[in-house]
Design a protein around this motif. Structure first.
Motif, PDB file in Angstrom:
ATOM      1  N   ASP A  87       0.875  -1.162   0.000  1.00 35.28           N
ATOM      2  CA  ASP A  87       0.000   0.000   0.000  1.00 35.28           C
ATOM      3  C   ASP A  87       0.917   1.218   0.000  1.00 35.28           C
ATOM      4  O   ASP A  87       1.653   1.428   0.953  1.00 35.28           O
ATOM      5  CB  ASP A  87      -0.884  -0.044   1.253  1.00 35.28           C
ATOM      6  CG  ASP A  87      -1.737   1.189   1.436  1.00 35.28           C
ATOM      7  OD1 ASP A  87      -1.399   2.266   0.910  1.00 35.28           O
ATOM      8  OD2 ASP A  87      -2.752   1.080   2.142  1.00 35.28           O
ATOM      9  N   GLU A  88       0.890   1.986  -1.061  1.00 33.80           N
ATOM     10  CA  GLU A  88       1.809   3.112  -1.211  1.00 33.80           C
ATOM     11  C   GLU A  88       1.658   4.124  -0.074  1.00 33.80           C
ATOM     12  O   GLU A  88       2.638   4.678   0.414  1.00 33.80           O
ATOM     13  CB  GLU A  88       1.611   3.793  -2.570  1.00 33.80           C
ATOM     14  CG  GLU A  88       2.722   4.748  -2.924  1.00 33.80           C
ATOM     15  CD  GLU A  88       4.109   4.103  -2.987  1.00 33.80           C
ATOM     16  OE1 GLU A  88       5.096   4.792  -2.646  1.00 33.80           O
ATOM     17  OE2 GLU A  88       4.233   2.926  -3.367  1.00 33.80           O
ATOM     18  N   THR A  89       0.432   4.360   0.376  1.00 35.57           N
ATOM     19  CA  THR A  89       0.202   5.299   1.470  1.00 35.57           C
ATOM     20  C   THR A  89       0.878   4.806   2.748  1.00 35.57           C
ATOM     21  O   THR A  89       1.517   5.575   3.464  1.00 35.57           O
ATOM     22  CB  THR A  89      -1.315   5.481   1.708  1.00 35.57           C
ATOM     23  OG1 THR A  89      -1.906   5.935   0.493  1.00 35.57           O
ATOM     24  CG2 THR A  89      -1.580   6.485   2.805  1.00 35.57           C
ATOM     25  N   LEU A  90       0.744   3.516   3.017  1.00 38.34           N
ATOM     26  CA  LEU A  90       1.369   2.922   4.196  1.00 38.34           C
ATOM     27  C   LEU A  90       2.891   2.970   4.084  1.00 38.34           C
ATOM     28  O   LEU A  90       3.594   3.254   5.054  1.00 38.34           O
ATOM     29  CB  LEU A  90       0.884   1.482   4.369  1.00 38.34           C
ATOM     30  CG  LEU A  90       1.181   0.812   5.684  1.00 38.34           C
ATOM     31  CD1 LEU A  90       0.572   1.577   6.847  1.00 38.34           C
ATOM     32  CD2 LEU A  90       0.642  -0.618   5.658  1.00 38.34           C
ATOM     33  N   HIS A  91       3.391   2.724   2.898  1.00 39.82           N
ATOM     34  CA  HIS A  91       4.829   2.783   2.637  1.00 39.82           C
ATOM     35  C   HIS A  91       5.366   4.185   2.948  1.00 39.82           C
ATOM     36  O   HIS A  91       6.371   4.340   3.636  1.00 39.82           O
ATOM     37  CB  HIS A  91       5.089   2.403   1.173  1.00 39.82           C
ATOM     38  CG  HIS A  91       6.518   2.427   0.770  1.00 39.82           C
ATOM     39  ND1 HIS A  91       7.337   1.330   0.842  1.00 39.82           N
ATOM     40  CD2 HIS A  91       7.287   3.425   0.295  1.00 39.82           C
ATOM     41  CE1 HIS A  91       8.541   1.647   0.422  1.00 39.82           C
ATOM     42  NE2 HIS A  91       8.540   2.919   0.077  1.00 39.82           N
ATOM     43  N   ILE A  92       4.686   5.193   2.478  1.00 34.90           N
ATOM     44  CA  ILE A  92       5.089   6.585   2.725  1.00 34.90           C
ATOM     45  C   ILE A  92       5.007   6.903   4.217  1.00 34.90           C
ATOM     46  O   ILE A  92       5.918   7.518   4.786  1.00 34.90           O
ATOM     47  CB  ILE A  92       4.232   7.563   1.895  1.00 34.90           C
ATOM     48  CG1 ILE A  92       4.552   7.396   0.408  1.00 34.90           C
ATOM     49  CG2 ILE A  92       4.424   9.003   2.346  1.00 34.90           C
ATOM     50  CD1 ILE A  92       3.575   8.071  -0.529  1.00 34.90           C
ATOM     51  N   ARG A  93       3.937   6.446   4.859  1.00 34.42           N
ATOM     52  CA  ARG A  93       3.780   6.667   6.307  1.00 34.42           C
ATOM     53  C   ARG A  93       4.924   6.032   7.090  1.00 34.42           C
ATOM     54  O   ARG A  93       5.452   6.620   8.039  1.00 34.42           O
ATOM     55  CB  ARG A  93       2.440   6.096   6.763  1.00 34.42           C
ATOM     56  CG  ARG A  93       2.032   6.556   8.125  1.00 34.42           C
ATOM     57  CD  ARG A  93       0.606   6.148   8.451  1.00 34.42           C
ATOM     58  NE  ARG A  93       0.611   5.647   9.802  1.00 34.42           N
ATOM     59  CZ  ARG A  93       0.021   4.568  10.223  1.00 34.42           C
ATOM     60  NH1 ARG A  93      -0.681   3.829   9.402  1.00 34.42           N
ATOM     61  NH2 ARG A  93       0.092   4.207  11.470  1.00 34.42           N
ATOM     62  N   GLU A  96       8.069   8.123   6.588  1.00 30.44           N
ATOM     63  CA  GLU A  96       7.945   9.384   7.335  1.00 30.44           C
ATOM     64  C   GLU A  96       8.100   9.160   8.837  1.00 30.44           C
ATOM     65  O   GLU A  96       8.590  10.030   9.548  1.00 30.44           O
ATOM     66  CB  GLU A  96       6.595  10.048   7.037  1.00 30.44           C
ATOM     67  CG  GLU A  96       6.531  10.652   5.651  1.00 30.44           C
ATOM     68  CD  GLU A  96       5.162  11.201   5.294  1.00 30.44           C
ATOM     69  OE1 GLU A  96       4.169  10.916   6.001  1.00 30.44           O
ATOM     70  OE2 GLU A  96       5.078  11.912   4.270  1.00 30.44           O
ATOM     71  N   CYS A 102      11.304  -0.169   3.461  1.00 27.28           N
ATOM     72  CA  CYS A 102      10.050  -0.919   3.488  1.00 27.28           C
ATOM     73  C   CYS A 102      10.139  -1.940   2.354  1.00 27.28           C
ATOM     74  O   CYS A 102      10.347  -1.559   1.211  1.00 27.28           O
ATOM     75  CB  CYS A 102       8.857  -0.019   3.247  1.00 27.28           C
ATOM     76  SG  CYS A 102       8.620   1.216   4.523  1.00 27.28           S
TER      77      CYS A 102
END
Length: 128
Positions: A87-93, A96, A102
């Motif tokens: 999940d790209e959003t989770l990866h970015i989170r 950050e 990841c």
């Protein structure tokens, strides 16, 4: 790699824990495995780990939850997060929040080893 490098592997899947354990031990690392973040936190090994490899999706407390908690407590221990659910959003989170890498399961062992080298080098930079 420092001779004292201790890698903590956290994953609720015993097969994943064992596979990572075998890989890292074959490369000369001391490895401690845990089925959950809570098991890790209650262990005396949590204070002596050089790097944490944690699943992003564990019951109760996720790898990102653990990373966030440890950073809030002042820990600079490097984290490598792994997931079977890209999940790209989770990866970015995760990045950050302070993860070094990841990786998506199944990952290539060489990718984990590269991330581990980065993580231990980052840890060495912090302690110097």
């Amino acid at each position: 790699m420092s001779a004292a490098s201790v890698i903590s592997v956290l994953d609720d899947d015993p097969y994943v824990r064992e596979a990572i354990n075998n890989l890292l031990r074959s490369r000369g690392y001391m490895v401690h495995t845990f089925a959950s973040a809570e098991e890790f936190l209650s262990s005396s090994d949590s204070k002596r780990t050089s790097c944490i490899v944690a699943d992003m999706h564990m019951p109760s407390k996720t790898g990102i939850d653990l990373l966030t908690q440890m950073r809030a407590q002042g820990s600079a221990t490097p984290f490598i997060l792994i997931t079977g659910f890209p999940d790209e959003t989770l990866h970015i989170r995760a990045l950050e929040a302070g993860a070094i890498c990841c990786l998506r399961k199944p990952f290539v062992p060489a990718d984990l080893m590269k991330c581990l080298q980065w993580a231990l080098a980052a840890a060495d930079d912090v302690t110097e």
